[in-house]
Design a protein around this motif. Sequence first.
Motif, short mmCIF file in Angstrom:
data_model
loop_
_atom_site.label_atom_id
_atom_site.label_comp_id
_atom_site.label_asym_id
_atom_site.label_seq_id
_atom_site.Cartn_x
_atom_site.Cartn_y
_atom_site.Cartn_z
N LEU A 1 -7.53 29.35 -13.42
CA LEU A 1 -7.20 28.77 -12.11
C LEU A 1 -5.83 29.26 -11.64
O LEU A 1 -5.57 29.30 -10.44
N ARG A 2 -4.98 29.60 -12.58
CA ARG A 2 -3.64 30.08 -12.24
C ARG A 2 -3.63 31.55 -11.82
O ARG A 2 -2.86 31.95 -10.96
N THR B 1 -8.41 31.38 -5.89
CA THR B 1 -9.51 30.49 -5.55
C THR B 1 -9.06 29.55 -4.45
O THR B 1 -7.87 29.37 -4.22
N SER B 2 -10.03 28.94 -3.80
CA SER B 2 -9.71 28.01 -2.72
C SER B 2 -9.25 26.68 -3.30
O SER B 2 -9.54 26.34 -4.44
N SER B 3 -8.58 25.91 -2.49
CA SER B 3 -8.10 24.60 -2.94
C SER B 3 -9.28 23.65 -3.19
O SER B 3 -9.23 22.80 -4.07
N LYS B 4 -10.38 23.79 -2.42
CA LYS B 4 -11.56 22.96 -2.64
C LYS B 4 -12.17 23.25 -4.02
O LYS B 4 -12.56 22.33 -4.73
N ARG C 1 -10.94 20.59 -11.23
CA ARG C 1 -10.02 19.62 -11.85
C ARG C 1 -10.66 18.26 -12.08
O ARG C 1 -10.10 17.42 -12.77
N ASP D 1 -10.58 24.52 -6.60
CA ASP D 1 -9.63 24.03 -7.60
C ASP D 1 -9.78 22.52 -7.80
O ASP D 1 -9.78 22.03 -8.93
N ASP D 2 -9.91 21.78 -6.70
CA ASP D 2 -10.09 20.33 -6.80
C ASP D 2 -11.39 19.98 -7.50
O ASP D 2 -11.45 19.03 -8.28
#
Length: 149
Positions: free
Chosen positions: A65-66, A70-73, A79, A75-76
Amino acid sequence: MTLAEEFRERNFNIYGQWAGILCIVLCFALGIANIFTTNVLHIIISVICLASSFVLLFIEVPFLLRICPTSSKFDDFIRRFTTSWMRAAIYLVLSGIQWASLAKGACSLIAAAVFLDIAAIFYALAGLKSQEFIRSKTLGGAGVAQMIV
């Protein structure tokens, strides 16, 4: 800590994570192998299997992820799977999709379904035993995982 020491801790989260790595490899290989069939249902499920290998890769190797854009969606979404119970749930859902391939006859996607179930069982056992969720240091756990979450 070496890999052998991690396994000696008897934490089912570690077993689940390594079973998940095996699932990534199997889903990728079997997803590609079953795309070249004449059965439409098997083709659809093999594409889902192939896509799930990449989702599982981001779930099991948090360091990605780092380093991957990738998009924030996305990533969320990834997570959300930081507990044993949530990981067991995603593995069961993905396994159920692979078991659906039996509707049109047996194929090698059953192997992916079985190993996805095994990973789900390991994570569920970790949840039942209330074991602390830890990641394998070999796969970017400890310090690397803390930076991401």
